[in-house]
Design a protein around this motif. Structure first.
Motif, PDB file in Angstrom:
ATOM      1  N   ASP A  38       0.855  -1.182   0.000  1.00 14.23           N
ATOM      2  CA  ASP A  38       0.000   0.000   0.000  1.00 14.23           C
ATOM      3  C   ASP A  38       0.888   1.228   0.000  1.00 14.23           C
ATOM      4  N   HIS A  77      -6.488   9.014 -10.224  1.00 10.14           N
ATOM      5  CA  HIS A  77      -6.025   9.242  -8.857  1.00 10.14           C
ATOM      6  C   HIS A  77      -5.657  10.701  -8.625  1.00 10.14           C
ATOM      7  N   ASP A  81      -4.137  10.088  -2.453  1.00 10.18           N
ATOM      8  CA  ASP A  81      -4.897   8.835  -2.543  1.00 10.18           C
ATOM      9  C   ASP A  81      -4.042   7.667  -2.050  1.00 10.18           C
ATOM     10  N   ILE A  83      -3.286   3.841  -2.485  1.00 12.15           N
ATOM     11  CA  ILE A  83      -3.494   2.815  -3.497  1.00 12.15           C
ATOM     12  C   ILE A  83      -2.650   1.587  -3.182  1.00 12.15           C
ATOM     13  N   SER A 102      -0.606  -1.059 -10.644  1.00 14.00           N
ATOM     14  CA  SER A 102      -1.731  -0.977  -9.706  1.00 14.00           C
ATOM     15  C   SER A 102      -2.589  -2.213  -9.823  1.00 14.00           C
TER      16      SER A 102
END
Length: 103
Positions: A38, A77, A81, A83, A102
């Protein structure tokens, strides 16, 4: 600390650098090709996103963001953010040269 003048000089920068180094070392322990991590988007360019993974910033190239065509990374994005990315490449020799995809 200067006893004669009774002054104490403090540095916030030294503390922040120590914290950054600790986060970076912790991330390097788990960082390998194929790892899923993350991160937080820190910068957006026409060619992709820069994602902070905990002391190490990686590039999420625009071609690795989606199966479909993405015109602008900012369409998907925004800065800040959170992700999830998968590490595609990482060079321990260069310590931080990172490419991600991603999920």
């Amino acid at each position: 600390m200067k006893k004669r003048d009774e002054n104490i000089v403090l540095s916030r920068r030294a503390t922040l650098e120590a914290e950054q180094k600790a986060r970076r070392e912790k991330t390097l322990e788990v960082l390998e090709k194929g790892a899923i991590l993350d991160g937080i988007v820190t910068n957006i360019k026409d060619y992709g996103l820069f994602v902070d993974l905990g002391g190490i910033v990686g590039l999420l190239h625009i071609t690795d963001m989606s199966w479909g065509r993405v015109a602008r990374p900012s369409d998907l994005h925004q800065v800040g953010d959170e992700i999830t990315v998968k590490v595609l490449k990482f060079s321990r020799r260069r310590r931080g040269c990172l490419s991600a995809s991603s999920n």
